[in-house]
Motif scaffolding. Structure first.
Motif, PDB file in Angstrom:
ATOM      1  N   TYR A   4     -52.599  -6.873 -40.606  1.00 35.19           N
ATOM      2  CA  TYR A   4     -52.683  -8.058 -41.466  1.00 35.19           C
ATOM      3  C   TYR A   4     -52.189  -9.261 -40.675  1.00 35.19           C
ATOM      4  O   TYR A   4     -51.119  -9.207 -40.078  1.00 35.19           O
ATOM      5  CB  TYR A   4     -51.834  -7.835 -42.720  1.00 35.19           C
ATOM      6  N   ARG A   5     -52.970 -10.327 -40.663  1.00 36.03           N
ATOM      7  CA  ARG A   5     -52.621 -11.487 -39.833  1.00 36.03           C
ATOM      8  C   ARG A   5     -51.553 -12.367 -40.476  1.00 36.03           C
ATOM      9  O   ARG A   5     -50.650 -12.835 -39.829  1.00 36.03           O
ATOM     10  CB  ARG A   5     -53.867 -12.340 -39.584  1.00 36.03           C
ATOM     11  N   ARG A   6     -51.658 -12.550 -41.796  1.00 32.72           N
ATOM     12  CA  ARG A   6     -50.788 -13.541 -42.452  1.00 32.72           C
ATOM     13  C   ARG A   6     -49.494 -12.967 -42.997  1.00 32.72           C
ATOM     14  O   ARG A   6     -48.586 -13.714 -43.330  1.00 32.72           O
ATOM     15  CB  ARG A   6     -51.525 -14.149 -43.646  1.00 32.72           C
ATOM     16  N   ILE A   7     -49.465 -11.645 -43.186  1.00 27.12           N
ATOM     17  CA  ILE A   7     -48.297 -11.047 -43.837  1.00 27.12           C
ATOM     18  C   ILE A   7     -47.751  -9.929 -42.963  1.00 27.12           C
ATOM     19  O   ILE A   7     -48.480  -9.366 -42.144  1.00 27.12           O
ATOM     20  CB  ILE A   7     -48.656 -10.495 -45.249  1.00 27.12           C
ATOM     21  N   GLU A   8     -46.474  -9.625 -43.171  1.00 26.59           N
ATOM     22  CA  GLU A   8     -45.856  -8.512 -42.435  1.00 26.59           C
ATOM     23  C   GLU A   8     -45.728  -7.355 -43.415  1.00 26.59           C
ATOM     24  O   GLU A   8     -45.110  -7.519 -44.479  1.00 26.59           O
ATOM     25  CB  GLU A   8     -44.460  -8.971 -42.025  1.00 26.59           C
ATOM     26  N   VAL A   9     -46.314  -6.207 -43.089  1.00 27.23           N
ATOM     27  CA  VAL A   9     -46.340  -5.075 -44.024  1.00 27.23           C
ATOM     28  C   VAL A   9     -45.595  -3.897 -43.410  1.00 27.23           C
ATOM     29  O   VAL A   9     -45.989  -3.387 -42.366  1.00 27.23           O
ATOM     30  CB  VAL A   9     -47.803  -4.658 -44.319  1.00 27.23           C
ATOM     31  N   LYS A  10     -44.495  -3.490 -44.081  1.00 26.90           N
ATOM     32  CA  LYS A  10     -43.691  -2.381 -43.546  1.00 26.90           C
ATOM     33  C   LYS A  10     -43.614  -1.250 -44.560  1.00 26.90           C
ATOM     34  O   LYS A  10     -42.982  -1.401 -45.609  1.00 26.90           O
ATOM     35  CB  LYS A  10     -42.254  -2.863 -43.314  1.00 26.90           C
ATOM     36  N   PRO A  11     -44.238  -0.084 -44.253  1.00 29.17           N
ATOM     37  CA  PRO A  11     -44.135   1.045 -45.187  1.00 29.17           C
ATOM     38  C   PRO A  11     -42.670   1.435 -45.411  1.00 29.17           C
ATOM     39  O   PRO A  11     -41.865   1.339 -44.485  1.00 29.17           O
ATOM     40  CB  PRO A  11     -44.879   2.169 -44.456  1.00 29.17           C
ATOM     41  N   ILE A  12     -42.342   1.854 -46.654  1.00 28.57           N
ATOM     42  CA  ILE A  12     -40.950   2.254 -46.926  1.00 28.57           C
ATOM     43  C   ILE A  12     -40.805   3.772 -47.038  1.00 28.57           C
ATOM     44  O   ILE A  12     -39.711   4.275 -47.211  1.00 28.57           O
ATOM     45  CB  ILE A  12     -40.376   1.578 -48.189  1.00 28.57           C
ATOM     46  N   ALA A  13     -41.924   4.494 -46.978  1.00 29.30           N
ATOM     47  CA  ALA A  13     -41.875   5.963 -47.068  1.00 29.30           C
ATOM     48  C   ALA A  13     -43.175   6.489 -46.492  1.00 29.30           C
ATOM     49  O   ALA A  13     -44.123   5.728 -46.274  1.00 29.30           O
ATOM     50  CB  ALA A  13     -41.733   6.394 -48.526  1.00 29.30           C
ATOM     51  N   GLY A  14     -43.216   7.818 -46.272  1.00 28.53           N
ATOM     52  CA  GLY A  14     -44.434   8.403 -45.716  1.00 28.53           C
ATOM     53  C   GLY A  14     -45.565   8.454 -46.724  1.00 28.53           C
ATOM     54  O   GLY A  14     -46.737   8.397 -46.363  1.00 28.53           O
ATOM     55  N   ALA A  15     -45.229   8.563 -48.017  1.00 27.97           N
ATOM     56  CA  ALA A  15     -46.249   8.827 -49.033  1.00 27.97           C
ATOM     57  C   ALA A  15     -46.921   7.565 -49.560  1.00 27.97           C
ATOM     58  O   ALA A  15     -48.141   7.528 -49.745  1.00 27.97           O
ATOM     59  CB  ALA A  15     -45.616   9.579 -50.199  1.00 27.97           C
ATOM     60  N   LEU A  16     -46.155   6.560 -49.868  1.00 28.51           N
ATOM     61  CA  LEU A  16     -46.691   5.303 -50.425  1.00 28.51           C
ATOM     62  C   LEU A  16     -45.610   4.247 -50.411  1.00 28.51           C
ATOM     63  O   LEU A  16     -44.434   4.540 -50.164  1.00 28.51           O
ATOM     64  CB  LEU A  16     -47.203   5.500 -51.868  1.00 28.51           C
ATOM     65  N   GLY A  17     -46.010   3.005 -50.643  1.00 25.67           N
ATOM     66  CA  GLY A  17     -45.050   1.911 -50.773  1.00 25.67           C
ATOM     67  C   GLY A  17     -44.852   1.159 -49.475  1.00 25.67           C
ATOM     68  O   GLY A  17     -44.670   1.759 -48.420  1.00 25.67           O
ATOM     69  N   ALA A  18     -44.924  -0.179 -49.575  1.00 22.50           N
ATOM     70  CA  ALA A  18     -44.664  -1.009 -48.396  1.00 22.50           C
ATOM     71  C   ALA A  18     -44.020  -2.311 -48.844  1.00 22.50           C
ATOM     72  O   ALA A  18     -44.348  -2.843 -49.921  1.00 22.50           O
ATOM     73  CB  ALA A  18     -45.967  -1.305 -47.654  1.00 22.50           C
ATOM     74  N   GLU A  19     -43.104  -2.800 -48.022  1.00 24.49           N
ATOM     75  CA  GLU A  19     -42.532  -4.126 -48.277  1.00 24.49           C
ATOM     76  C   GLU A  19     -43.360  -5.160 -47.525  1.00 24.49           C
ATOM     77  O   GLU A  19     -43.750  -4.925 -46.374  1.00 24.49           O
ATOM     78  CB  GLU A  19     -41.081  -4.179 -47.790  1.00 24.49           C
ATOM     79  N   ILE A  20     -43.614  -6.267 -48.186  1.00 24.68           N
ATOM     80  CA  ILE A  20     -44.378  -7.350 -47.559  1.00 24.68           C
ATOM     81  C   ILE A  20     -43.448  -8.541 -47.350  1.00 24.68           C
ATOM     82  O   ILE A  20     -42.792  -9.002 -48.294  1.00 24.68           O
ATOM     83  CB  ILE A  20     -45.581  -7.747 -48.437  1.00 24.68           C
ATOM     84  N   ALA A  21     -43.376  -9.000 -46.100  1.00 26.17           N
ATOM     85  CA  ALA A  21     -42.513 -10.152 -45.788  1.00 26.17           C
ATOM     86  C   ALA A  21     -43.370 -11.335 -45.376  1.00 26.17           C
ATOM     87  O   ALA A  21     -44.591 -11.204 -45.206  1.00 26.17           O
ATOM     88  CB  ALA A  21     -41.544  -9.763 -44.679  1.00 26.17           C
ATOM     89  N   ASN A  22     -42.707 -12.469 -45.234  1.00 25.83           N
ATOM     90  CA  ASN A  22     -43.378 -13.721 -44.825  1.00 25.83           C
ATOM     91  C   ASN A  22     -44.258 -14.293 -45.910  1.00 25.83           C
ATOM     92  O   ASN A  22     -45.296 -14.887 -45.622  1.00 25.83           O
ATOM     93  CB  ASN A  22     -44.296 -13.510 -43.607  1.00 25.83           C
ATOM     94  N   VAL A  23     -43.890 -14.093 -47.152  1.00 23.62           N
ATOM     95  CA  VAL A  23     -44.726 -14.592 -48.246  1.00 23.62           C
ATOM     96  C   VAL A  23     -43.868 -15.266 -49.309  1.00 23.62           C
ATOM     97  O   VAL A  23     -42.836 -14.732 -49.702  1.00 23.62           O
ATOM     98  CB  VAL A  23     -45.501 -13.427 -48.927  1.00 23.62           C
ATOM     99  N   ASP A  24     -44.323 -16.430 -49.755  1.00 20.08           N
ATOM    100  CA  ASP A  24     -43.725 -17.077 -50.922  1.00 20.08           C
ATOM    101  C   ASP A  24     -44.779 -17.005 -52.030  1.00 20.08           C
ATOM    102  O   ASP A  24     -45.820 -17.676 -51.946  1.00 20.08           O
ATOM    103  CB  ASP A  24     -43.370 -18.530 -50.573  1.00 20.08           C
TER     104      ASP A  24
END
Ligand code: SIN
Length: 290
Positions: A4-24
């Protein structure tokens, strides 16, 4: 995993879920929203931290996902009926959504997505668990998948859920004994349908993937005797929420989550006695599952 170019996406577990940073989320452009939506479809539930949103801004963000879905028997906020305020007071013994479920499965067109925004959180506890129903389906054996093909479930909401009443804090008089504020929001559903039939295995309308569609709303399998259906449902429920298929989110004030009800279940933990928690929840209208 997509990039993703505009957002930072970091998975929080192997199964599902991700935190997205750099967004207001209060000042979102269309391209950033498209990337958030793509990350949401990929990770099933996405989380943002440190957001400062007015109710109007949360509603505007929600509307990017689709039409607002109004709960048939829980009353929204007076000034903002789109938002259901979920509150647990210090003295409450029950919390809203404390069993595994997927939102409004008792509805013929259950909610597609839910957006939950944290306004007040306890110092510790009050996390939410999520489970990936694609994985739950994929992990079944071929003969089991074959057996489940075409089966329909019956799913109920409101006071009809009496057989499992202990689990959801239900009594004959109301669903939210132990949480007065939530009990006060319950209103008569009137003519609104609160019992619906759905496929046990559904196809996600956007990803085309198959997901197990089951939760604590699910009471029976159509055409099966109750004694036959119960062990199958018990097995599937236990199977579906095994730790390997889950993630757990720790809330802070300003955290916001969006989950996809078409391929996940979630559960609010009731592990913060004596503490207050307050959230703003909006659900987005969905289609009839197929
Ligand atoms: C819900 O079930 O929608 C609420 C989940 C939570 O409060 O963590």
């Amino acid at each position: 995993m997509a990039s993703y170019r505009r957002i930072e996406v970091k998975p929080i577990a192997g199964a599902l879920g991700a935190e997205i940073a750099n967004v207001d989320l209060s000042t979102l452009d269309d391209e950033t929203f498209r990337q958030i939506e793509a990350a949401w479809l990929e990770h099933l539930v996405v989380f943002f931290r440190n957001q400062t949103l007015t109710p109007e801004q949360q509603i505007a963000f929600a509307k990017r996902f689709g039409e607002i879905h109004y709960h048939p028997f829980m009353k929204g906020m007076d000034e903002h009926p789109e938002i259901l305020e979920i509150i647990k007071e210090e003295g409450d013994t029950r919390v809203f959504g404390e069993v595994w479920h997927t939102d409004q499965m008792f509805n013929p067109k259950p909610a597609k997505a839910t957006i939950l925004y944290a306004k007040e959180t306890p110092d510790a506890g009050g996390d939410t668990l999520f489970a990936n129903m694609y994985l739950a389906y994929d992990a079944l054996s071929d003969p089991m998948k074959e057996m489940l093909k075409g089966i329909k479930t019956s799913n109920v909401g409101d006071r009809k859920i009496l057989s499992r009443s202990d689990e959801i804090g239900s009594t004959k008089d109301g669903r939210y004994a132990g949480n007065e504020k939530m009990a006060a929001k319950v209103r008569d559903p009137g003519d609104v349908q609160t019992e619906s039939t759905h496929p046990l295995v559904r196809t996600h309308p956007e990803t085309g993937r198959k997901a197990l569609y089951i939760s604590n709303h699910t009471q029976t399998l159509e055409g099966f005797r109750r004694a036959e259906a119960r062990p199958i449902l018990d097995f599937l429920m236990t199977h579906a929420v095994q730790p390997e298929f889950t993630c757990r989110f720790r809330w802070e004030v300003g955290s916001l989550a969006i989950w996809d009800n078409r391929c996940t279940q979630h559960r609010a933990l009731n592990d913060y006695p004596g503490k207050r928690r307050r959230m703003h929840r909006i659900t987005i209208a969905g289609d009839a599952p197929f």
